[in-house]
Scaffold this motif. Structure first.
Motif, PDB file in Angstrom:
ATOM      1  N   PRO A   1      32.949   8.180  18.727  1.00 12.37           N
ATOM      2  CA  PRO A   1      32.165   8.833  17.673  1.00 12.37           C
ATOM      3  C   PRO A   1      32.963   9.073  16.398  1.00 12.37           C
ATOM      4  O   PRO A   1      32.549   9.851  15.540  1.00 12.37           O
ATOM      5  CB  PRO A   1      31.796  10.166  18.331  1.00 12.37           C
ATOM      6  CG  PRO A   1      33.016  10.509  19.136  1.00 12.37           C
ATOM      7  CD  PRO A   1      33.600   9.179  19.619  1.00 12.37           C
ATOM      8  N   THR A   2      34.093   8.404  16.257  1.00 13.62           N
ATOM      9  CA  THR A   2      35.077   8.707  15.206  1.00 13.62           C
ATOM     10  C   THR A   2      34.497   8.666  13.800  1.00 13.62           C
ATOM     11  O   THR A   2      34.861   9.480  12.945  1.00 13.62           O
ATOM     12  CB  THR A   2      36.269   7.740  15.319  1.00 13.62           C
ATOM     13  OG1 THR A   2      36.802   7.812  16.654  1.00 13.62           O
ATOM     14  CG2 THR A   2      37.348   8.071  14.310  1.00 13.62           C
ATOM     15  N   ALA A   3      33.605   7.720  13.527  1.00 14.97           N
ATOM     16  CA  ALA A   3      33.083   7.552  12.167  1.00 14.97           C
ATOM     17  C   ALA A   3      32.408   8.808  11.643  1.00 14.97           C
ATOM     18  O   ALA A   3      32.381   9.054  10.426  1.00 14.97           O
ATOM     19  CB  ALA A   3      32.099   6.383  12.127  1.00 14.97           C
ATOM     20  N   SER A   4      31.873   9.624  12.543  1.00 16.47           N
ATOM     21  CA  SER A   4      31.153  10.831  12.105  1.00 16.47           C
ATOM     22  C   SER A   4      32.070  12.042  11.942  1.00 16.47           C
ATOM     23  O   SER A   4      31.598  13.118  11.565  1.00 16.47           O
ATOM     24  CB  SER A   4      30.021  11.162  13.085  1.00 16.47           C
ATOM     25  OG  SER A   4      30.532  11.518  14.359  1.00 16.47           O
ATOM     26  N   ASN A   5      33.359  11.885  12.217  1.00 19.70           N
ATOM     27  CA  ASN A   5      34.295  13.012  12.062  1.00 19.70           C
ATOM     28  C   ASN A   5      34.252  13.620  10.669  1.00 19.70           C
ATOM     29  O   ASN A   5      34.467  14.820  10.502  1.00 19.70           O
ATOM     30  CB  ASN A   5      35.733  12.565  12.347  1.00 19.70           C
ATOM     31  CG  ASN A   5      36.014  12.364  13.823  1.00 19.70           C
ATOM     32  OD1 ASN A   5      35.167  12.651  14.670  1.00 19.70           O
ATOM     33  ND2 ASN A   5      37.193  11.859  14.139  1.00 19.70           N
ATOM     34  N   VAL A   6      34.006  12.783   9.673  1.00 20.42           N
ATOM     35  CA  VAL A   6      34.046  13.225   8.278  1.00 20.42           C
ATOM     36  C   VAL A   6      32.652  13.463   7.710  1.00 20.42           C
ATOM     37  O   VAL A   6      32.482  13.581   6.493  1.00 20.42           O
ATOM     38  CB  VAL A   6      34.812  12.209   7.406  1.00 20.42           C
ATOM     39  CG1 VAL A   6      36.289  12.187   7.780  1.00 20.42           C
ATOM     40  CG2 VAL A   6      34.206  10.808   7.534  1.00 20.42           C
ATOM     41  N   GLU A   7      31.659  13.532   8.593  1.00 17.70           N
ATOM     42  CA  GLU A   7      30.277  13.746   8.168  1.00 17.70           C
ATOM     43  C   GLU A   7      29.764  15.081   8.702  1.00 17.70           C
ATOM     44  O   GLU A   7      30.283  15.604   9.690  1.00 17.70           O
ATOM     45  CB  GLU A   7      29.382  12.605   8.675  1.00 17.70           C
ATOM     46  CG  GLU A   7      29.844  11.209   8.297  1.00 17.70           C
ATOM     47  CD  GLU A   7      29.716  10.914   6.817  1.00 17.70           C
ATOM     48  OE1 GLU A   7      29.025  11.686   6.109  1.00 17.70           O
ATOM     49  OE2 GLU A   7      30.294   9.917   6.365  1.00 17.70           O
ATOM     50  N   ARG A   8      28.733  15.612   8.061  1.00 18.14           N
ATOM     51  CA  ARG A   8      28.102  16.835   8.545  1.00 18.14           C
ATOM     52  C   ARG A   8      27.407  16.575   9.872  1.00 18.14           C
ATOM     53  O   ARG A   8      26.895  15.494  10.121  1.00 18.14           O
ATOM     54  CB  ARG A   8      27.074  17.338   7.531  1.00 18.14           C
ATOM     55  CG  ARG A   8      27.672  17.827   6.217  1.00 18.14           C
ATOM     56  CD  ARG A   8      26.572  18.321   5.293  1.00 18.14           C
ATOM     57  NE  ARG A   8      27.100  18.818   4.032  1.00 18.14           N
ATOM     58  CZ  ARG A   8      26.351  19.275   3.033  1.00 18.14           C
ATOM     59  NH1 ARG A   8      25.020  19.297   3.174  1.00 18.14           N
ATOM     60  NH2 ARG A   8      26.899  19.706   1.913  1.00 18.14           N
ATOM     61  N   GLY A   9      27.405  17.592  10.717  1.00 19.62           N
ATOM     62  CA  GLY A   9      26.681  17.491  11.979  1.00 19.62           C
ATOM     63  C   GLY A   9      27.365  16.653  13.033  1.00 19.62           C
ATOM     64  O   GLY A   9      26.704  16.157  13.949  1.00 19.62           O
ATOM     65  N   HIS A  10      28.681  16.506  12.925  1.00 26.73           N
ATOM     66  CA  HIS A  10      29.412  15.656  13.863  1.00 26.73           C
ATOM     67  C   HIS A  10      29.198  16.080  15.311  1.00 26.73           C
ATOM     68  O   HIS A  10      28.834  15.262  16.168  1.00 26.73           O
ATOM     69  CB  HIS A  10      30.906  15.672  13.525  1.00 26.73           C
ATOM     70  CG  HIS A  10      31.788  15.117  14.601  1.00 26.73           C
ATOM     71  ND1 HIS A  10      31.790  13.781  14.919  1.00 26.73           N
ATOM     72  CD2 HIS A  10      32.674  15.717  15.440  1.00 26.73           C
ATOM     73  CE1 HIS A  10      32.666  13.563  15.911  1.00 26.73           C
ATOM     74  NE2 HIS A  10      33.205  14.731  16.234  1.00 26.73           N
ATOM     75  N   GLN A  11      29.400  17.348  15.612  1.00 25.95           N
ATOM     76  CA  GLN A  11      29.285  17.813  16.993  1.00 25.95           C
ATOM     77  C   GLN A  11      27.860  17.672  17.526  1.00 25.95           C
ATOM     78  O   GLN A  11      27.649  17.321  18.686  1.00 25.95           O
ATOM     79  CB  GLN A  11      29.754  19.272  17.091  1.00 25.95           C
ATOM     80  CG  GLN A  11      31.238  19.469  16.846  1.00 25.95           C
ATOM     81  CD  GLN A  11      32.099  18.703  17.837  1.00 25.95           C
ATOM     82  OE1 GLN A  11      31.688  18.462  18.976  1.00 25.95           O
ATOM     83  NE2 GLN A  11      33.284  18.305  17.415  1.00 25.95           N
ATOM     84  N   THR A  12      26.882  17.927  16.671  1.00 24.48           N
ATOM     85  CA  THR A  12      25.486  17.758  17.076  1.00 24.48           C
ATOM     86  C   THR A  12      25.203  16.303  17.421  1.00 24.48           C
ATOM     87  O   THR A  12      24.512  16.002  18.408  1.00 24.48           O
ATOM     88  CB  THR A  12      24.538  18.229  15.962  1.00 24.48           C
ATOM     89  OG1 THR A  12      24.783  19.613  15.695  1.00 24.48           O
ATOM     90  CG2 THR A  12      23.085  18.029  16.355  1.00 24.48           C
ATOM     91  N   MET A  13      25.751  15.392  16.617  1.00 23.97           N
ATOM     92  CA  MET A  13      25.559  13.968  16.858  1.00 23.97           C
ATOM     93  C   MET A  13      26.179  13.549  18.190  1.00 23.97           C
ATOM     94  O   MET A  13      25.571  12.812  18.970  1.00 23.97           O
ATOM     95  CB  MET A  13      26.171  13.147  15.720  1.00 23.97           C
ATOM     96  CG  MET A  13      25.971  11.648  15.855  1.00 23.97           C
ATOM     97  SD  MET A  13      26.763  10.708  14.521  1.00 23.97           S
ATOM     98  CE  MET A  13      25.834  11.318  13.111  1.00 23.97           C
ATOM     99  N   VAL A  14      27.380  14.032  18.444  1.00 25.46           N
ATOM    100  CA  VAL A  14      28.058  13.681  19.697  1.00 25.46           C
ATOM    101  C   VAL A  14      27.251  14.163  20.901  1.00 25.46           C
ATOM    102  O   VAL A  14      27.074  13.433  21.884  1.00 25.46           O
ATOM    103  CB  VAL A  14      29.487  14.266  19.730  1.00 25.46           C
ATOM    104  CG1 VAL A  14      30.115  14.086  21.113  1.00 25.46           C
ATOM    105  CG2 VAL A  14      30.369  13.604  18.673  1.00 25.46           C
TER     106      VAL A  14
END
Length: 206
Positions: free
Chosen positions: A33-46
């Motif tokens: 899920p690395t690409a979303s580390n710098v985006e809002r809602g990362h934990q929710t996405m994971v």
């Protein structure tokens, strides 16, 4: 045998995955899920993507963040997996972290050996020879240590995800207008998938 399932949003097309790759119940997936580390809602996405993999596809999930895992852990995680899934976020940051850790070549080796690769949004685009065409969609500033945009080269074309779709309708139009005569783009909406089975490439829109 190379098998790639490249999508904009896996949730919208996951019912097509077993038809393409066979029964995935019980299969081990290295979920990156690395690409979303710098985006809002990362934990929710994971959480939501893990739930999708477990509940709808019946897979065993190993979350493997290449930004924080050691190279040894990344190698072990990729080798132990039956399937590799890279989800969405910032494509440039993803490439930076894959290359910084050496995960890029480890991943390519596994996919070329026949391991199923699922790429969502950034994960789909990263399969191309280069990701510079996405600078109108993703911020390059989130990858300050990336020297160039050479990507995984798993395919010889360039996936343009979210084409004419929320939230990138305008940006995807701009990218298409700029690059459609320069690069072999393959556009997919939020309900589209590019399926690669060796030399056979199929695009499906639901």
């Amino acid at each position: 045998m190379v098998k790639l399932f490249l999508v904009s949003m896996l949730n919208n097309v996951c019912d097509l995955l077993p038809k393409f790759a066979g029964d995935l119940h019980g299969k081990r997936v290295a979920y990156i899920p690395t690409a979303s580390n710098v985006e809002r809602g990362h934990q929710t996405m994971v959480r939501s993507e893990t739930k999708l993999l477990v509940n709808r596809l019946g897979m065993q999930v190993n979350v493997l963040d290449v930004a924080t895992a050691s190279t040894a852990a990344i190698k072990a995680g990729l080798q132990a997996a039956d399937v590799i899934y890279i989800s969405g976020g910032n494509t440039f940051y993803l490439l930076q972290e894959l290359r910084r850790t050496g995960a890029d070549q480890l991943l390519v080796n596994e996919v070329n050996a026949g391991k199923l690769y699922i790429g969502e949004s950034a994960g789909a685009a990263i399969a191309a020879p280069d990701i510079g065409y996405l600078s109108l969609m993703d911020s390059t500033k989130k990858a300050p240590d990336l020297p160039n945009y050479h990507a995984l080269k798993l395919v010889d074309f360039y996936v343009l995800p979210h084409y004419l779709s929320f939230p990138f309708k305008r940006k995807s139009q701009q990218i298409f207008a700029k690059y459609s005569t320069k690069l072999p783009l393959k556009t997919i909406s939020n309900h589209g998938v590019v399926m690669v089975n060796n030399d056979i490439v199929t695009i499906t829109e639901k």
